[in-house]
Structures are given as C-alpha cells and as structure tokens.
Design an enzyme around this catalytic site. Structure first.
Site, short mmCIF file in Angstrom:
data_model
loop_
_atom_site.label_atom_id
_atom_site.label_comp_id
_atom_site.label_asym_id
_atom_site.label_seq_id
_atom_site.Cartn_x
_atom_site.Cartn_y
_atom_site.Cartn_z
CG ASP A 1 0.31 33.28 25.62
OD1 ASP A 1 0.01 33.89 24.58
OD2 ASP A 1 -0.53 32.81 26.42
N1 URA Z 1 -3.41 29.32 24.70
C1 URA Z 1 -2.86 30.20 25.56
O1 URA Z 1 -3.50 30.72 26.45
N2 URA Z 1 -1.55 30.50 25.39
C2 URA Z 1 -0.76 29.93 24.44
O2 URA Z 1 0.43 30.22 24.36
C3 URA Z 1 -1.37 29.00 23.56
C4 URA Z 1 -2.70 28.71 23.71
#
Ligand code: URA
Length: 233
Positions: free
Chosen positions: A108
């Site tokens: 993310d």
């Molecule tokens: N899980 C999440 O919620 N976000 C990420 O960036 C990676 C794994």
C-alpha cells in the site's frame, strides 16, 4: 556452447538504454564498444558479454532483480497519474526494458519495507502465487490493544474476511508490545494485514514489511535499493 549474439540496437532497446531508433545515435556517438573497439553499425551482432555502454558492462543482461526499501507515500504501479510511484525513485531505464521491470506484488501507499522489483515474469509468478507459500513478515502497529486470543484466531486458517470466499491461510502472530505485533503470512491478498486486524476491531497505524521470503532490506535506508543475483532455477 556458443554465446548468444544479438543486434546492438536490440540489446540497447531491450535493456532500456534507448529506443532501437535512438541506438543509431548511441553507436555513431561512440558510446558502444564491442570487444573494446568502437561499434559502427547498430545492426552488428555481438555477444552480450563483449558489449560496453559508456565504458560500463551491460546492466543485468540476464535479468533484473532488485530489493527496494519502499518509503511511505509511493504507489506500486506504472501509472504516474495515480501520484508518486515507486518507479519514480528507480532508474527510468528499468521500466523501458523489454520485458519491463514490475513490482513483485504490491505494498500500500503508506506501507514501508521490502519490495522486490524484477523483469522476470516467472519470478513474479512464483513469488506471488499462494501455492508457493512464500513467507512475508510484517511489523504492525495498531490503534488498540492486542488480545492474546488473536494468535489462535489468525493461526486457525478459518478467518473469513469480508468479500472473500475462502478463509485466510494460517498466519503466525507474535505480540511484541501492547500495540505492536509481527505477522507472518504466506499469501498476499488485497490489504490483507489491515483487513485481518480490521476484522478484529483494530486499525493498523504503521505497517512495515521486514521480510519477503529470504529477502530483507538489510541496511538500506528508505528509498534505497540494491541489485540482487537472480535465484537459481
Ligand atoms: N497488507 C496490507 O494491508 N497492506 C500492505 O501493504 C501489505 C499487506
């Protein structure tokens, strides 16, 4: 066994240095050497190991694999209209390669840590497929207190997240402080860590991936990257 030979303009274009049409200018400008002699014709063929560009050996001629310590604020996409993207902080020639460099899965925008980048489709396939169960370890900070029963809930392999049809595979949760934990997953569903804690009434306030399979960031600072050898096989 004879070494594979390729046209110089094809080599330069496939490794992202320039387009095939621009290769003429690079060769005419004396930037390309073959066996330490200036090349003259972009259509000439040469083994990759004999070619220098700007006096340097070709970059990762057999394939690119990089670990980036992803900083917060960058998106894992090639589409620059979505905001700052991770490829903004990497050499631009990597996305001009054929095939282009892509991220192995996604983190993310606000997640930091280990992000692998490669032009090897088979590696992306192998490392993102849930069948291969590549372990990923996340350091997580939460807005509320961690309850010990979460360890069992995440380990059970029965946690069904909203909109999913299959329960999450068993995950290892280690509680390291009232609001801090480490979570090891072998799959990589959309927003998985945030959704798993969200299902238990907790919001993730910081998320950092410390391991992807055998890879870590080591001493890389946020935004720094390192070339890696391609794994055998
Ligand atoms: N899980 C999440 O919620 N976000 C990420 O960036 C990676 C794994």
């Amino acid at each position: 066994m004879s070494k594979p030979v390729r046209r110089l303009d094809q080599i330069l274009a496939n490794l992202g240095y320039c387009s095939r049409s621009e290769a003429r200018g690079w060769v005419r400008g004396g930037r390309v050497l073959v066996n330490d002699e200036k090349a003259t014709d972009p259509a000439d063929k040469a083994p990759l190991a004999s070619v220098l560009v700007d006096h340097l050996p070709l970059e990762c001629p057999d394939g690119l694999l990089v670990v980036l310590n992803k900083p917060a604020g960058y998106i894992c996409t090639h589409d620059a209209r979505e905001g700052p993207i991770v490829f903004d902080i990497l050499p631009h020639r990597w996305v001009r390669r054929n095939p282009p460099a892509t991220t192995v899965g996604r983190l993310d925008k606000d997640t930091t840590g280990v992000l692998l980048i490669t032009d090897q489709g088979t590696l992306v396939q192998r490392w993102t497929s849930p069948h291969h169960k590549v372990p990923k370890i996340y350091e997580v900070t939460l807005d509320g207190e961690l309850r010990p029963e979460l360890i069992e809930i995440f380990a059970a392999g029965t946690l069904l997240l909203e909109d999913d049809v299959k329960p999450c595979l068993p995950a290892k949760l280690e509680i390291v402080g009232p609001h801090e934990a480490q979570l090891e997953l072998v799959e990589g569903r959309y927003h998985q860590v945030k959704r798993m804690f969200g299902s238990q009434g907790l919001n993730v306030t910081r998320l950092h991936r410390s391991h992807f399979g055998e890879y870590t960031i080591g001493d890389l600072k946020p935004g720094q990257w390192r070339l890696l050898p391609l794994p055998a096989g």
